[in-house]
Design an enzyme around this catalytic site. Structure first.
Site, PDB file in Angstrom:
ATOM      1  N   CYS A 114      -1.051  -8.059  -2.806  1.00 49.57           N
ATOM      2  CA  CYS A 114      -2.403  -7.511  -2.979  1.00 49.57           C
ATOM      3  C   CYS A 114      -3.349  -8.479  -3.679  1.00 49.57           C
ATOM      4  CB  CYS A 114      -2.337  -6.192  -3.736  1.00 49.57           C
ATOM      5  SG  CYS A 114      -1.265  -4.998  -2.958  1.00 49.57           S
ATOM      6  N   HIS A 253      -8.892  -4.368  -7.393  1.00 47.04           N
ATOM      7  CA  HIS A 253      -8.039  -3.998  -6.262  1.00 47.04           C
ATOM      8  C   HIS A 253      -7.870  -2.485  -6.277  1.00 47.04           C
ATOM      9  CE1 HIS A 253      -4.802  -3.438  -3.596  1.00 47.04           C
ATOM     10  NE2 HIS A 253      -3.874  -3.311  -4.517  1.00 47.04           N
ATOM     11  N   ASN A 283      -4.606   2.326  -0.650  1.00 50.84           N
ATOM     12  CA  ASN A 283      -4.382   0.937  -1.067  1.00 50.84           C
ATOM     13  C   ASN A 283      -4.242   0.072   0.188  1.00 50.84           C
ATOM     14  OD1 ASN A 283      -3.318  -1.507  -1.893  1.00 50.84           O
ATOM     15  ND2 ASN A 283      -1.891  -0.617  -3.363  1.00 50.84           N
TER      16      ASN A 283
END
Ligand SMILES: CC(C)(COP(=O)(O)OP(=O)(O)OC[C@H]1O[C@@H](n2cnc3c(N)ncnc32)[C@H](O)[C@@H]1OP(=O)(O)O)[C@@H](O)C(=O)NCCC(=O)NCCS
Length: 335
Positions: A114, A253, A283
């Site tokens: 990520c 994020h 996500n």
């Protein structure tokens, strides 16, 4: 000699059409909308269409970013694709995307989970500042739900698909002001796809044990994120000579609303100055930060001169923070 900076001159994104809601997940695993919403803040996520893959999503986001920057295919000097769900282990997703876009430039993946977009931002800025490239296409793209176990309620409720892209170009004005990156490989087991490469090739046994899907120790990843992100944000601010008060917006994020609100508390930044769109995307790993940038840009919430902190964390374990001076004018009729 004037210093060369790397500035974002184009941004674009792509979200698959298919929406999977928490109610849809209730039909697949023993979970509830209430559990998912209170523990993560996520209400729905997008699922990649059958027949599409990561490079398709990447290419669609990139076309928009190139259009908005007014950049033609032959002007792109380097393509970087950040992804956790590559089309293949070999060749790179960047090579697949390059062909779909009709580019002739070098193409490479960053695989820092990520944090891949922030790692890519560092590389893109470095090659531009050094004069080795004038124009870089940087994409974060994921068809991550293909690698998620939809019988594992602890992971399948969290992730979604999508892509975001930016064009970075040489400029006399900042631009990317600082990037701070980190990694701690001793935490590799906390978030991993066990059977995915040379350490444990995908075998029939591995598939039967669902080891070709994402495995996560959620509470350890949570603790790691809220520990490293405030620190990395402060380090990047210090490296760029700014304070928290100078920041227009923190763009973290988009993993979990509770992680984001803990980061707000630990940094002492108000909720209004922190961007959060994960309720509708889940996500999306490498894609979450460029998706957020595009959402902010298209809705006219970014103005030239705004100071942004982009912060990411994920498997590796990895983390990163970038301080960025926004230079694009808001779209016509917005802002
Ligand atoms: C995953 C996460 C939401 C779980 O929340 P949590 O409060 O830590 O919950 P726990 O894992 O302690 O589980 C609590 C209970 O809920 C259960 N549970 C887990 N997933 C569930 C789901 N989808 N629905 C209902 N119950 C669930 C667990 O089995 C556990 O039950 P038990 O107490 O009977 O054993 C949280 O740890 C988290 O957000 N971690 C970070 C994950 C992340 O962002 N990863 C990506 C980083 S890039």
């Amino acid at each position: 000699m004037t210093k060369r900076f790397a500035a974002i001159t184009g941004v674009g994104s792509y979200l698959p059409e298919h929406v999977m809601t928490n109610a849809d997940l209730e039909k697949l695993v023993d979970t509830s909308d209430e559990w998912i919403t209170t523990r993560s803040g996520i209400r729905e996520r997008r699922i990649v269409a059958e027949g599409d893959t990561t490079s398709d999503l990447a290419a669609r986001a990139a076309v928009l970013a190139m259009e908005r920057a007014g950049v033609q295919a032959d002007e792109v000097d380097l393509l970087i694709v950040g992804t956790t769900s590559p089309d293949y282990i070999m060749p790179s997703t960047a090579a697949m995307t390059q062909a779909k876009l009709g580019l002739a430039c070098p193409a490479v993946d960053t695989m820092a989970a990520c944090t891949s977009f922030i790692y890519g931002l560092q590389y893109a800025a470095a090659v531009i500042e050094s004069g080795r490239a004038d124009t870089v296409l940087l994409i974060g793209a994921e068809a991550l739900t293909r690698l998620i176990d939809f019988t594992d309620r602890s992971t399948c409720v969290l992730f979604g698909d999508g892509a975001g892209a930016v064009i970075l170009q040489a400029s006399d004005e900042p631009g990317v002001e600082a990037v701070v990156l980190g990694a701690d490989g001793t935490g590799a087991e906390q978030l991993i796809i066990p059977a995915s490469g040379a350490a444990q090739p995908v075998t029939v046994g591995a598939v039967e044990r669902h080891e070709h899907y994402v495995r996560m120790n959620g509470s350890e990843v949570f603790k790691f994120a809220v520990r490293v992100i405030p620190k990395a944000t402060k380090q990047a601010l210090a490296a760029s000579g700014h304070s928290l008060d100078d920041l227009t917006l923190l763009i973290p994020h988009q993993a979990n609303e509770r992680i984001i609100s803990t980061i707000e508390d630990r940094l002492g930044i108000s909720h209004e100055r922190v961007y959060c769109n994960l309720a509708s995307t889940g996500n999306t790993s490498s894609a979450s930060i460029p998706l957020a940038l595009d959402d902010l840009y298209t809705s006219g919430r970014l103005s030239p001169g705004d100071l942004l902190a982009l912060v990411g964390f994920g498997a590796g374990l990895t983390w990163g923070a970038g301080i960025l001076r926004w230079t694009m004018n808001a779209p016509k009729g917005k802002g």
